[in-house]
Design a protein around this motif. Structure first.
Motif, PDB file in Angstrom:
ATOM      1  N   MET A   1      14.821  -4.590  -6.811  1.00  0.00           N
ATOM      2  CA  MET A   1      14.786  -4.092  -8.188  1.00  0.00           C
ATOM      3  C   MET A   1      13.626  -3.128  -8.371  1.00  0.00           C
ATOM      4  SD  MET A   1      15.635  -7.371 -10.618  1.00  0.00           S
ATOM      5  CE  MET A   1      14.057  -8.158 -10.276  1.00  0.00           C
ATOM      6  N   LYS A   2      13.842  -2.180  -9.247  1.00  0.00           N
ATOM      7  CA  LYS A   2      12.763  -1.296  -9.700  1.00  0.00           C
ATOM      8  C   LYS A   2      12.752  -1.380 -11.224  1.00  0.00           C
ATOM      9  CE  LYS A   2      12.817   1.996  -5.843  1.00  0.00           C
ATOM     10  NZ  LYS A   2      11.497   1.604  -5.321  1.00  0.00           N
ATOM     11  N   ILE A   3      11.717  -1.981 -11.751  1.00  0.00           N
ATOM     12  CA  ILE A   3      11.665  -2.279 -13.185  1.00  0.00           C
ATOM     13  C   ILE A   3      10.737  -1.316 -13.910  1.00  0.00           C
ATOM     14  CG2 ILE A   3      11.062  -4.030 -14.908  1.00  0.00           C
ATOM     15  CD1 ILE A   3      11.716  -6.148 -12.804  1.00  0.00           C
ATOM     16  N   ALA A   4      11.250  -0.752 -15.002  1.00  0.00           N
ATOM     17  CA  ALA A   4      10.416   0.036 -15.910  1.00  0.00           C
ATOM     18  C   ALA A   4       9.980  -0.884 -17.039  1.00  0.00           C
ATOM     19  CB  ALA A   4      11.196   1.216 -16.462  1.00  0.00           C
ATOM     20  N   VAL A   5       8.679  -1.054 -17.206  1.00  0.00           N
ATOM     21  CA  VAL A   5       8.149  -1.908 -18.267  1.00  0.00           C
ATOM     22  C   VAL A   5       7.820  -1.034 -19.475  1.00  0.00           C
ATOM     23  CG1 VAL A   5       6.325  -3.510 -18.957  1.00  0.00           C
ATOM     24  CG2 VAL A   5       7.220  -3.563 -16.617  1.00  0.00           C
ATOM     25  N   ILE A   6       8.461  -1.332 -20.594  1.00  0.00           N
ATOM     26  CA  ILE A   6       8.187  -0.622 -21.850  1.00  0.00           C
ATOM     27  C   ILE A   6       7.377  -1.541 -22.752  1.00  0.00           C
ATOM     28  CG2 ILE A   6       9.214   0.312 -23.958  1.00  0.00           C
ATOM     29  CD1 ILE A   6      11.592   1.229 -22.268  1.00  0.00           C
ATOM     30  N   ILE A   7       6.232  -1.044 -23.214  1.00  0.00           N
ATOM     31  CA  ILE A   7       5.366  -1.827 -24.097  1.00  0.00           C
ATOM     32  C   ILE A   7       5.280  -1.115 -25.440  1.00  0.00           C
ATOM     33  CG2 ILE A   7       3.049  -2.769 -24.425  1.00  0.00           C
ATOM     34  CD1 ILE A   7       2.806  -3.033 -21.433  1.00  0.00           C
ATOM     35  N   PRO A   8       6.057  -1.579 -26.437  1.00  0.00           N
ATOM     36  CA  PRO A   8       6.000  -0.967 -27.760  1.00  0.00           C
ATOM     37  C   PRO A   8       4.669  -1.288 -28.447  1.00  0.00           C
ATOM     38  CG  PRO A   8       8.011  -2.279 -27.457  1.00  0.00           C
ATOM     39  CD  PRO A   8       7.062  -2.646 -26.371  1.00  0.00           C
ATOM     40  N   ALA A   9       3.963  -0.260 -28.872  1.00  0.00           N
ATOM     41  CA  ALA A   9       2.664  -0.449 -29.526  1.00  0.00           C
ATOM     42  C   ALA A   9       2.529   0.506 -30.702  1.00  0.00           C
ATOM     43  CB  ALA A   9       1.538  -0.223 -28.516  1.00  0.00           C
ATOM     44  N   ALA A  10       3.657   0.723 -31.407  1.00  0.00           N
ATOM     45  CA  ALA A  10       3.659   1.706 -32.492  1.00  0.00           C
ATOM     46  C   ALA A  10       3.538   1.074 -33.873  1.00  0.00           C
ATOM     47  CB  ALA A  10       4.934   2.553 -32.426  1.00  0.00           C
ATOM     48  N   GLY A  11       3.511  -0.265 -33.933  1.00  0.00           N
ATOM     49  CA  GLY A  11       3.427  -0.942 -35.223  1.00  0.00           C
ATOM     50  C   GLY A  11       2.064  -0.751 -35.877  1.00  0.00           C
ATOM     51  N   ILE A  12       2.014  -1.018 -37.184  1.00  0.00           N
ATOM     52  CA  ILE A  12       0.759  -0.825 -37.920  1.00  0.00           C
ATOM     53  C   ILE A  12       0.089  -2.142 -38.267  1.00  0.00           C
ATOM     54  CG2 ILE A  12       1.463   1.392 -38.855  1.00  0.00           C
ATOM     55  CD1 ILE A  12       2.212   0.017 -41.437  1.00  0.00           C
ATOM     56  N   GLY A  13       0.687  -3.275 -37.864  1.00  0.00           N
ATOM     57  CA  GLY A  13       0.033  -4.574 -38.043  1.00  0.00           C
ATOM     58  C   GLY A  13      -0.139  -4.992 -39.494  1.00  0.00           C
ATOM     59  N   LYS A  14       0.935  -4.899 -40.291  1.00  0.00           N
ATOM     60  CA  LYS A  14       0.834  -5.241 -41.715  1.00  0.00           C
ATOM     61  C   LYS A  14       0.377  -6.681 -41.922  1.00  0.00           C
ATOM     62  CE  LYS A  14       4.191  -2.021 -43.716  1.00  0.00           C
ATOM     63  NZ  LYS A  14       5.498  -1.918 -44.431  1.00  0.00           N
ATOM     64  N   ARG A  15       1.007  -7.627 -41.209  1.00  0.00           N
ATOM     65  CA  ARG A  15       0.674  -9.034 -41.424  1.00  0.00           C
ATOM     66  C   ARG A  15      -0.723  -9.369 -40.927  1.00  0.00           C
ATOM     67  NH1 ARG A  15       5.968 -11.822 -38.961  1.00  0.00           N
ATOM     68  NH2 ARG A  15       5.894  -9.909 -37.744  1.00  0.00           N
ATOM     69  N   PHE A  16      -1.158  -8.674 -39.869  1.00  0.00           N
ATOM     70  CA  PHE A  16      -2.507  -8.913 -39.363  1.00  0.00           C
ATOM     71  C   PHE A  16      -3.540  -8.492 -40.395  1.00  0.00           C
ATOM     72  CE2 PHE A  16      -6.348  -8.117 -36.922  1.00  0.00           C
ATOM     73  CZ  PHE A  16      -6.364  -9.167 -36.032  1.00  0.00           C
ATOM     74  N   ASN A  17      -3.218  -7.451 -41.146  1.00  0.00           N
ATOM     75  CA  ASN A  17      -4.164  -6.892 -42.119  1.00  0.00           C
ATOM     76  C   ASN A  17      -3.898  -7.327 -43.558  1.00  0.00           C
ATOM     77  OD1 ASN A  17      -6.127  -5.032 -40.735  1.00  0.00           O
ATOM     78  ND2 ASN A  17      -4.209  -4.262 -39.883  1.00  0.00           N
ATOM     79  N   GLU A  18      -3.150  -8.406 -43.730  1.00  0.00           N
ATOM     80  CA  GLU A  18      -2.918  -8.912 -45.081  1.00  0.00           C
ATOM     81  C   GLU A  18      -4.260  -9.228 -45.746  1.00  0.00           C
ATOM     82  OE1 GLU A  18      -0.319 -12.226 -44.693  1.00  0.00           O
ATOM     83  OE2 GLU A  18       1.489 -11.012 -44.638  1.00  0.00           O
ATOM     84  N   GLY A  19      -4.476  -8.666 -46.913  1.00  0.00           N
ATOM     85  CA  GLY A  19      -5.736  -8.889 -47.618  1.00  0.00           C
ATOM     86  C   GLY A  19      -6.730  -7.766 -47.402  1.00  0.00           C
ATOM     87  N   ALA A  20      -6.497  -6.929 -46.357  1.00  0.00           N
ATOM     88  CA  ALA A  20      -7.392  -5.787 -46.139  1.00  0.00           C
ATOM     89  C   ALA A  20      -7.024  -4.674 -47.108  1.00  0.00           C
ATOM     90  CB  ALA A  20      -7.279  -5.290 -44.690  1.00  0.00           C
ATOM     91  N   ASP A  21      -7.970  -3.775 -47.389  1.00  0.00           N
ATOM     92  CA  ASP A  21      -7.733  -2.730 -48.378  1.00  0.00           C
ATOM     93  C   ASP A  21      -7.054  -1.493 -47.811  1.00  0.00           C
ATOM     94  OD1 ASP A  21      -9.699  -1.601 -46.866  1.00  0.00           O
ATOM     95  OD2 ASP A  21     -11.246  -1.640 -48.422  1.00  0.00           O
ATOM     96  N   HIS A  49       0.351  -5.043 -10.986  1.00  0.00           N
ATOM     97  CA  HIS A  49       0.419  -5.212  -9.529  1.00  0.00           C
ATOM     98  C   HIS A  49       1.669  -5.961  -9.080  1.00  0.00           C
ATOM     99  CE1 HIS A  49      -3.593  -3.589  -9.449  1.00  0.00           C
ATOM    100  NE2 HIS A  49      -4.025  -4.539 -10.258  1.00  0.00           N
ATOM    101  N   HIS A  50       2.668  -6.059  -9.954  1.00  0.00           N
ATOM    102  CA  HIS A  50       3.894  -6.756  -9.546  1.00  0.00           C
ATOM    103  C   HIS A  50       4.743  -5.834  -8.674  1.00  0.00           C
ATOM    104  CE1 HIS A  50       7.656  -8.971  -9.646  1.00  0.00           C
ATOM    105  NE2 HIS A  50       6.976  -9.997 -10.142  1.00  0.00           N
ATOM    106  N   HIS A  51       5.253  -6.380  -7.572  1.00  0.00           N
ATOM    107  CA  HIS A  51       5.956  -5.546  -6.590  1.00  0.00           C
ATOM    108  C   HIS A  51       7.277  -4.980  -7.119  1.00  0.00           C
ATOM    109  CE1 HIS A  51       8.679  -8.978  -5.829  1.00  0.00           C
ATOM    110  NE2 HIS A  51       7.586  -9.717  -5.955  1.00  0.00           N
ATOM    111  N   ASP A  52       7.851  -5.581  -8.171  1.00  0.00           N
ATOM    112  CA  ASP A  52       9.109  -5.068  -8.720  1.00  0.00           C
ATOM    113  C   ASP A  52       8.905  -4.015  -9.800  1.00  0.00           C
ATOM    114  OD1 ASP A  52      10.871  -6.567  -7.153  1.00  0.00           O
ATOM    115  OD2 ASP A  52      10.758  -8.301  -8.492  1.00  0.00           O
ATOM    116  N   VAL A  53       7.673  -3.842 -10.252  1.00  0.00           N
ATOM    117  CA  VAL A  53       7.401  -2.898 -11.343  1.00  0.00           C
ATOM    118  C   VAL A  53       7.195  -1.499 -10.775  1.00  0.00           C
ATOM    119  CG1 VAL A  53       5.811  -2.249 -13.189  1.00  0.00           C
ATOM    120  CG2 VAL A  53       6.469  -4.639 -12.885  1.00  0.00           C
TER     121      VAL A  53
END
Length: 283
Positions: A1-21, A49-53
């Protein structure tokens, strides 16, 4: 196998920042240091370092991609990570953008939350191994808590019951509490909590996103890549996940993740020290 790892990191973290201004009080949870390294970088390192990635793609917020590349581009380039602009609103849009730059030689796509920095190598190996025989595999853990289905019951107001105080304070002494009513208890015996990485064969993934572009999939019912495969009528298989493979959604999750990481890294240092001690004795 040859695996492409996609890491979505486009969110703005609304719930993490609940209460922030939204200004200086707001925090980008994915760039937040976790035991000395940013969260997104720890997620990337799980697959380095995974051999399939074969390829790692990080899809970031399109509105801040220039600033992100300026800050992290050199380091990620050295690691062989490709940075692309994610979607404006939905997670599936971000994955779609990343799919456009996947190498043609890749046989599978693994989508992993940037906010899950604690997945173990053993669990990732279980998912990848199962993909040798199945086109769609996800990790999951049994649900231990009691689950209730509820419906909205409106707001209840309490506090400052005294009529005179009420007249003076108006609504200032009142506390509004949102209430829901239990409709039924959900049978949890065959219910799991789904995690990532979720791995899908490349052909199946391409078919799914082609149907999205053609408007043939109801995206209102799609919450992850597994549900996208389900929408095609294809089977999704589950391997054992991990309770410690938590997703940093709120500030308290980051505190738990940091404690787990510190404990894990302390254990690794002890094991390394033991190995060196035994090696020295053999010499």
């Amino acid at each position: 196998m040859k695996i492409a790892v996609i890491i979505p990191a486009a969110g703005i973290g609304k719930r993490f920042n609940e209460g922030a201004d939204g200004g200086d009080g707001a925090v980008n949870k994915l760039e937040m240091p976790l035991a000395g390294k940013p969260v997104f970088l720890r997620a990337i390192e799980l697959f380095q370092h995974h051999h399939d990635v074969h390829q790692v793609i990080l899809a970031v917020n399109p509105q801040s991609i220039g600033e992100f590349k300026l800050k992290w581009g050199d380091k990620l380039g050295f690691m062989g990570v490709k940075i692309v602009a994610g979607g404006e609103k939905e997670r599936w849009e971000t994955v779609q953008k990343a799919l456009e730059v996947v190498d043609n030689v890749c046989t599978h796509v693994a989508v992993h939350d940037a906010a899950r920095p604690l997945a173990s190598g053993e669990m990732i190996e279980r998912v990848f191994t199962a993909c040798e025989r199945h086109d769609a595999v996800i990790p999951g853990v049994a649900v231990n808590a009691t689950l209730k289905k509820v419906e909205d019951a409106g707001d209840e107001v309490g506090g400052a019951d005294d009529v005179i105080a009420d007249a003076i304070l108006g609504g200032a002494g009142k506390v509004a509490v949102h209430v829901q009513k239990v409709v039924e208890t959900v049978d949890r015996r065959d219910v799991i909590e789904v995690q990532t990485p979720q791995v899908v064969a490349m052909g199946l993934m391409q078919k799914a996103y082609a149907l999205i572009r053609e408007g043939k999939i109801d995206m209102s019912v799609v919450t992850d890549d597994a549900s996208l495969v389900e929408a095609l009528g294809e089977d999704v298989y589950v391997v054992e996940g991990e309770a410690t493979n938590l997703k940093i959604t709120r500030a308290a999750d980051a505190e738990i993740a940091e404690a787990l990481l510190e404990k894990r890294e302390a254990s690794q240092r002890v094991e390394l020290a033991k190995k060196r001690l035994f090696d020295d004795e053999e010499d």
